[in-house]
Design a protein around this motif. Structure first.
Motif, PDB file in Angstrom:
ATOM      1  N   MET A   1       0.850  -1.195   0.000  1.00 16.74           N
ATOM      2  CA  MET A   1       0.000   0.000   0.000  1.00 16.74           C
ATOM      3  C   MET A   1       0.890   1.250   0.000  1.00 16.74           C
ATOM      4  SD  MET A   1      -3.016   1.087   2.687  1.00 16.74           S
ATOM      5  CE  MET A   1      -3.833  -0.498   2.517  1.00 16.74           C
ATOM      6  N   HIS A   2       0.545   2.226  -0.818  1.00 17.98           N
ATOM      7  CA  HIS A   2       1.329   3.445  -0.940  1.00 17.98           C
ATOM      8  C   HIS A   2       1.410   4.155   0.409  1.00 17.98           C
ATOM      9  CE1 HIS A   2       2.472   7.503  -2.282  1.00 17.98           C
ATOM     10  NE2 HIS A   2       2.986   6.881  -3.352  1.00 17.98           N
ATOM     11  N   ARG A   3       2.586   4.785   0.662  1.00 13.07           N
ATOM     12  CA  ARG A   3       2.809   5.432   1.951  1.00 13.07           C
ATOM     13  C   ARG A   3       1.760   6.496   2.242  1.00 13.07           C
ATOM     14  NH1 ARG A   3       8.666   7.763   2.746  1.00 13.07           N
ATOM     15  NH2 ARG A   3       9.058   5.521   2.506  1.00 13.07           N
ATOM     16  N   ASN A   4       1.399   7.316   1.249  1.00  9.27           N
ATOM     17  CA  ASN A   4       0.384   8.357   1.475  1.00  9.27           C
ATOM     18  C   ASN A   4      -0.969   7.749   1.819  1.00  9.27           C
ATOM     19  OD1 ASN A   4       2.212  10.379   0.996  1.00  9.27           O
ATOM     20  ND2 ASN A   4       1.658  10.629  -1.175  1.00  9.27           N
ATOM     21  N   ALA A   5      -1.271   6.622   1.205  1.00 10.39           N
ATOM     22  CA  ALA A   5      -2.540   5.954   1.484  1.00 10.39           C
ATOM     23  C   ALA A   5      -2.566   5.443   2.921  1.00 10.39           C
ATOM     24  CB  ALA A   5      -2.759   4.803   0.504  1.00 10.39           C
ATOM     25  N   ARG A   6      -1.466   4.835   3.360  1.00  9.78           N
ATOM     26  CA  ARG A   6      -1.399   4.353   4.740  1.00  9.78           C
ATOM     27  C   ARG A   6      -1.502   5.509   5.732  1.00  9.78           C
ATOM     28  NH1 ARG A   6       2.768   0.810   2.782  1.00  9.78           N
ATOM     29  NH2 ARG A   6       4.344   2.281   3.553  1.00  9.78           N
ATOM     30  N   ALA A   7      -0.810   6.603   5.428  1.00  5.35           N
ATOM     31  CA  ALA A   7      -0.841   7.760   6.323  1.00  5.35           C
ATOM     32  C   ALA A   7      -2.245   8.339   6.418  1.00  5.35           C
ATOM     33  CB  ALA A   7       0.137   8.823   5.845  1.00  5.35           C
ATOM     34  N   SER A   8      -2.939   8.433   5.281  1.00  4.43           N
ATOM     35  CA  SER A   8      -4.294   8.989   5.298  1.00  4.43           C
ATOM     36  C   SER A   8      -5.242   8.111   6.100  1.00  4.43           C
ATOM     37  CB  SER A   8      -4.814   9.157   3.867  1.00  4.43           C
ATOM     38  OG  SER A   8      -5.055   7.885   3.259  1.00  4.43           O
ATOM     39  N   LEU A   9      -5.054   6.789   6.012  1.00  8.89           N
ATOM     40  CA  LEU A   9      -5.901   5.873   6.771  1.00  8.89           C
ATOM     41  C   LEU A   9      -5.673   6.047   8.266  1.00  8.89           C
ATOM     42  CD1 LEU A   9      -7.936   3.574   6.777  1.00  8.89           C
ATOM     43  CD2 LEU A   9      -6.045   1.960   6.461  1.00  8.89           C
ATOM     44  N   ALA A  10      -4.413   6.201   8.640  1.00 16.26           N
ATOM     45  CA  ALA A  10      -4.100   6.416  10.057  1.00 16.26           C
ATOM     46  C   ALA A  10      -4.678   7.732  10.557  1.00 16.26           C
ATOM     47  CB  ALA A  10      -2.584   6.398  10.259  1.00 16.26           C
ATOM     48  N   VAL A  11      -4.562   8.779   9.749  1.00 14.08           N
ATOM     49  CA  VAL A  11      -5.075  10.091  10.147  1.00 14.08           C
ATOM     50  C   VAL A  11      -6.595  10.043  10.298  1.00 14.08           C
ATOM     51  CG1 VAL A  11      -5.396  12.475   9.389  1.00 14.08           C
ATOM     52  CG2 VAL A  11      -3.153  11.389   9.181  1.00 14.08           C
ATOM     53  N   ALA A  12      -7.283   9.415   9.335  1.00  6.88           N
ATOM     54  CA  ALA A  12      -8.751   9.318   9.408  1.00  6.88           C
ATOM     55  C   ALA A  12      -9.179   8.563  10.665  1.00  6.88           C
ATOM     56  CB  ALA A  12      -9.288   8.626   8.161  1.00  6.88           C
ATOM     57  N   THR A  13      -8.438   7.498  10.990  1.00  2.00           N
ATOM     58  CA  THR A  13      -8.750   6.704  12.181  1.00  2.00           C
ATOM     59  C   THR A  13      -8.600   7.534  13.445  1.00  2.00           C
ATOM     60  OG1 THR A  13      -8.025   4.676  11.066  1.00  2.00           O
ATOM     61  CG2 THR A  13      -8.117   4.640  13.473  1.00  2.00           C
ATOM     62  N   GLY A 100     -14.180   1.270  13.080  1.00  2.00           N
ATOM     63  CA  GLY A 100     -15.101   1.303  11.946  1.00  2.00           C
ATOM     64  C   GLY A 100     -14.561   2.148  10.811  1.00  2.00           C
ATOM     65  N   THR A 101     -14.004   3.304  11.145  1.00  2.00           N
ATOM     66  CA  THR A 101     -13.427   4.183  10.129  1.00  2.00           C
ATOM     67  C   THR A 101     -12.220   3.515   9.464  1.00  2.00           C
ATOM     68  OG1 THR A 101     -14.166   6.139  11.341  1.00  2.00           O
ATOM     69  CG2 THR A 101     -12.396   6.451   9.730  1.00  2.00           C
ATOM     70  N   TYR A 102     -11.376   2.873  10.261  1.00  2.00           N
ATOM     71  CA  TYR A 102     -10.212   2.172   9.706  1.00  2.00           C
ATOM     72  C   TYR A 102     -10.654   1.062   8.746  1.00  2.00           C
ATOM     73  CZ  TYR A 102      -6.060  -0.750   9.380  1.00  2.00           C
ATOM     74  OH  TYR A 102      -5.009  -1.488   8.902  1.00  2.00           O
ATOM     75  N   ALA A 103     -11.634   0.262   9.167  1.00  2.00           N
ATOM     76  CA  ALA A 103     -12.090  -0.842   8.320  1.00  2.00           C
ATOM     77  C   ALA A 103     -12.715  -0.333   7.030  1.00  2.00           C
ATOM     78  CB  ALA A 103     -13.094  -1.700   9.092  1.00  2.00           C
ATOM     79  N   SER A 104     -13.442   0.771   7.116  1.00  2.00           N
ATOM     80  CA  SER A 104     -14.055   1.345   5.916  1.00  2.00           C
ATOM     81  C   SER A 104     -12.983   1.843   4.945  1.00  2.00           C
ATOM     82  CB  SER A 104     -14.988   2.492   6.315  1.00  2.00           C
ATOM     83  OG  SER A 104     -15.626   3.038   5.193  1.00  2.00           O
ATOM     84  N   GLY A 105     -11.996   2.583   5.478  1.00  2.00           N
ATOM     85  CA  GLY A 105     -10.916   3.048   4.614  1.00  2.00           C
ATOM     86  C   GLY A 105     -10.146   1.907   3.999  1.00  2.00           C
ATOM     87  N   ARG A 106      -9.864   0.866   4.794  1.00  2.00           N
ATOM     88  CA  ARG A 106      -9.142  -0.311   4.276  1.00  2.00           C
ATOM     89  C   ARG A 106      -9.955  -1.007   3.186  1.00  2.00           C
ATOM     90  NH1 ARG A 106      -5.561  -4.498   4.986  1.00  2.00           N
ATOM     91  NH2 ARG A 106      -6.440  -6.606   5.086  1.00  2.00           N
ATOM     92  N   PHE A 107     -11.265  -1.078   3.396  1.00  2.00           N
ATOM     93  CA  PHE A 107     -12.138  -1.722   2.405  1.00  2.00           C
ATOM     94  C   PHE A 107     -11.989  -1.056   1.040  1.00  2.00           C
ATOM     95  CE2 PHE A 107     -16.256  -1.686   0.168  1.00  2.00           C
ATOM     96  CZ  PHE A 107     -16.445  -3.046  -0.019  1.00  2.00           C
ATOM     97  N   TRP A 108     -12.043   0.274   0.996  1.00  2.00           N
ATOM     98  CA  TRP A 108     -11.970   0.968  -0.285  1.00  2.00           C
ATOM     99  C   TRP A 108     -10.548   0.939  -0.853  1.00  2.00           C
ATOM    100  CZ3 TRP A 108     -16.345   1.038  -2.390  1.00  2.00           C
ATOM    101  CH2 TRP A 108     -17.497   1.277  -1.655  1.00  2.00           C
ATOM    102  N   GLN A 109      -9.555   0.986  -0.004  1.00  2.00           N
ATOM    103  CA  GLN A 109      -8.186   0.920  -0.510  1.00  2.00           C
ATOM    104  C   GLN A 109      -7.885  -0.440  -1.129  1.00  2.00           C
ATOM    105  OE1 GLN A 109      -5.709   2.156   2.812  1.00  2.00           O
ATOM    106  NE2 GLN A 109      -5.780   4.288   2.161  1.00  2.00           N
ATOM    107  N   LEU A 110      -8.491  -1.493  -0.611  1.00  2.00           N
ATOM    108  CA  LEU A 110      -8.303  -2.824  -1.176  1.00  2.00           C
ATOM    109  C   LEU A 110      -9.182  -3.063  -2.399  1.00  2.00           C
ATOM    110  CD1 LEU A 110      -8.176  -4.917   2.129  1.00  2.00           C
ATOM    111  CD2 LEU A 110      -6.258  -4.420   0.592  1.00  2.00           C
ATOM    112  N   SER A 111     -10.175  -2.194  -2.606  1.00  2.00           N
ATOM    113  CA  SER A 111     -11.137  -2.410  -3.686  1.00  2.00           C
ATOM    114  C   SER A 111     -10.716  -1.772  -5.003  1.00  2.00           C
ATOM    115  CB  SER A 111     -12.513  -1.854  -3.273  1.00  2.00           C
ATOM    116  OG  SER A 111     -13.007  -2.523  -2.139  1.00  2.00           O
ATOM    117  N   PHE A 112      -9.681  -0.922  -4.979  1.00  2.00           N
ATOM    118  CA  PHE A 112      -9.226  -0.265  -6.195  1.00  2.00           C
ATOM    119  C   PHE A 112      -7.861  -0.830  -6.601  1.00  2.00           C
ATOM    120  CE2 PHE A 112     -12.418   2.468  -4.529  1.00  2.00           C
ATOM    121  CZ  PHE A 112     -12.984   3.120  -5.623  1.00  2.00           C
ATOM    122  N   ARG A 113      -7.546  -0.671  -7.879  1.00  2.00           N
ATOM    123  CA  ARG A 113      -6.286  -1.236  -8.382  1.00  2.00           C
ATOM    124  C   ARG A 113      -5.081  -0.617  -7.701  1.00  2.00           C
ATOM    125  NH1 ARG A 113      -7.164  -1.987 -14.944  1.00  2.00           N
ATOM    126  NH2 ARG A 113      -8.895  -3.497 -14.779  1.00  2.00           N
TER     127      ARG A 113
END
Length: 603
Positions: A1-13, A100-113
């Motif tokens: 997973m791209h570093r920016n994507a991981r960081a955004s998921l952590a921030v949202a959580t 819940g927010t973490y799982a939702s973000g992870r769901f969409w990050q895993l759903s795109f190429r």
């Protein structure tokens, strides 16, 4: 997973958790209903079992797990129960928002190429609502329920993720979690049951393992519940008669919740986002989105059918959170950022305005739906923004005037009952009165402890010692009241009433000492009716000392009369002509247990 994507998921959580904590802490309080749970906890800690009153096996709490979690923490920490309940509820709320927010973000990050950054979205909607922040504490199990939903969603996301990237045992963990569903709240069996069907369908060969993970804990507790309490459900479900339909009241409840917050705006935005993003997923991922949305909408329909609730917004918070689970966080792009900005503006307005309160709704006997936090703040004489947080804070209620002093007096005098009435010197004030015990060593009624009846079960029970029997008039902890006829025009959840004749009958009170204005003949009829077969067995199912024989009798009772028994509020319908004639002659044939025993030693 791209570093920016991981960081955004952590921030949202983190953002979700911080705002959940801030919102809940700023509006922390304790409800009267939350205090009901704590009475059972006190009995558990004292070694009396999971009961509300000593010697009466009544499951007065809807959430089984909630009462045991508070008990466990209290046993480990010896902390004050109100503080433990508040802290636990807020902790679970924060965890639910974050996970819940973490799982939702992870769901969409895993759903795109390619993994995209995510931003908080649906969690903004939920935390903006004043009742959501109110019930982050309150002493009730709403935080635990949100936590169950968040973990359920997180496990669904893992289950729907390709095997090489998911937790290998996600399906079995999910099955176990679904098995706990109705121990959190009975209606959560909908979520757990439908998910179980999905797990068995994908693939059927794993059915034995799924059932082995899901069933043992709830099945074991259900056997215990039937044998110990004599019921298939928590006693609160009997009291509230959730099988009946009240669609009109349910719709009013929905409008009372949605109207003040223009909730249609975020709901429409959420639906549009779900449709737009849902087009990008398929297979198991699409299946879990449809599952979550379907369960949440079915839950909403259930709330509408049973007539909603008397607490503003409370019963719709859980299905709303469930509906928002897939979009608590969403992929970032300009369109989503614009919609999130709209939600932030809407949320800011809602937080600033808070819940508009009409104090006229707090007056009179026809109170229907109220902001419970604000209502009790006003009712107990505290300043706005300073709600009750402890049991003694409720003693400021006019009806609780001199309550603790009179209970102490009743215990010292070994009285039969404490009753609420008007002060003889000032009829505008309330006063509690204690009435003497009957002088008859042969009656089993003298095995009943000092008894106090009042509709608000939490404040009375938490301000009395455990050797005082505290009962309500609407049936949450009172089997007789729970089986009374419903008042179809009554307040939802409080639409049953145990008449005064039945109240005094089920005590050791000398009925001939009652005031002349009281229906003494009706009280003697009610006392005699308690000895009749159907009512005596109802009472024995909760009062007869537990034994192997009683346990199996209770299981049979739970599967038979315990499901369907309804009482007539007119006690004369249960009595034969000879008994009625004896009562007209001034006798009290219900005193003695030569026909059926209805009380056992507890003192």
């Amino acid at each position: 997973m791209h570093r920016n994507a991981r960081a955004s998921l952590a921030v949202a959580t983190v953002i979700a958790g911080v705002f959940a904590f801030w919102g809940g802490w700023a509006r922390r309080w304790m409800s009267d209903d939350g205090l009901i749970v704590l009475r059972t906890v006190r009995n558990l800690l004292a070694g009396n079992g999971p009961v509300f009153n000593v010697g009466e096996r009544v499951e007065a709490n809807t959430s089984t797990l909630w009462q045991y979690l508070i008990t466990a923490v209290a046993w480990l920490t010896d902390g004050r129960l109100e503080d433990i309940a508040t802290a636990l509820a807020l902790t679970f709320t924060v965890l639910a928002a974050s996970l819940g927010t973490y799982a939702s973000g992870r769901f969409w990050q895993l759903s795109f190429r390619r993994a995209l950054p995510v931003i908080p979205f649906g969690i903004i909607i939920y935390l903006a609502l004043p009742p959501a922040r109110d019930f982050a504490t309150s002493g009730l199990e709403w935080g635990l329920a949100l936590f169950w939903l968040a973990i359920w969603w997180a496990l669904l996301v893992e289950w729907a993720t390709p095997a090489r990237r998911a937790v290998p045992s996600a399906g079995y963990l999910l099955a176990f979690w679904c098995g706990l569903s109705w121990l959190v709240r009975p209606e959560f069996a909908l979520y757990g049951g439908v998910t179980g069907i999905l797990l068995i369908a994908y693939p059927p060969r794993k059915t034995p393992g799924i059932l082995a993970a899901a069933l043992p804990v709830p099945a074991a507790y259900q056997i215990f519940r039937m044998g110990y309490y004599g019921l298939l459900t928590p006693h609160t479900a009997v009291a509230k008669s959730a099988a009946d339909s009240q669609w009109g009241q349910g719709w009013n409840y929905m409008m009372d919740f949605a109207g003040p917050y223009a909730l249609w705006l975020p709901v429409v935005i959420t639906a549009a986002v779900l449709v737009l993003l849902g087009r990008r997923v398929g297979g198991r991922r699409l299946a879990i989105v449809l599952l979550v949305a379907g369960c949440a909408l079915a839950h909403v329909l259930y709330v509408l059918r049973v007539g909603g609730d008397f607490m503003h917004g409370r019963m719709l918070l859980l299905p709303l959170f469930a509906l928002l689970l897939p979009v608590l966080a969403v992929p970032y792009n300009r369109g989503m950022a614009a919609l999130a900005t709209v939600l932030i503006v809407w949320a800011t307005v809602i937080v600033v305005r808070s819940n508009p309160v009409d104090e006229d709704n707090y007056q009179g006997k026809n109170i229907s739906i109220v902001d419970e936090r604000d209502f009790w703040t006003v009712a107990v004489g505290r300043e706005r923004g300073n709600p009750p947080q402890y049991a003694e804070d409720f003693l400021g209620l006019p009806m609780m005037r001199h309550f603790t002093e009179k209970i102490a007096e009743g215990r010292e005098e070994d009285a039969a009952q404490a009753t609420l009435g008007l002060d003889e010197d000032d009829p505008e004030l309330f006063e509690w009165w204690v009435r003497p015990r009957i002088d008859d060593s042969e009656t089993d009624l003298n095995d009943l402890a000092l008894t106090a009846y009042w509709i608000n079960l939490g404040m009375t029970s938490m301000n009395t010692p455990l050797d005082v029997r505290v009962l309500d008039t609407v049936g949450l902890a009172t089997p007789l009241a729970a089986r009374m006829p419903r008042d179809l025009d009554g307040r939802v959840g409080h639409d049953k009433q145990l008449p005064e004749q039945w109240q005094v009958a089920d005590t050791a009170l000398d009925l001939d000492d009652l005031p002349d204005w009281f229906d003494i003949r009706g009280a003697k009829q009610a006392r005699a009716a308690l000895r009749t077969e159907d009512i005596a067995e109802l009472l024995a199912s909760s009062r007869e000392p537990m034994s192997r024989e009683r346990f199996f009798k209770n299981i049979r009772y739970a599967l038979g009369p315990g499901r369907t028994l309804q009482l007539d509020d007119d006690p004369s319908t249960y009595l034969d002509a000879a008994t009625l004639r004896a009562i007209r002659n001034g006798e009290d044939p219900g005193l003695h247990s030569d026909i059926a025993r209805i009380a056992w030693p507890t003192r």
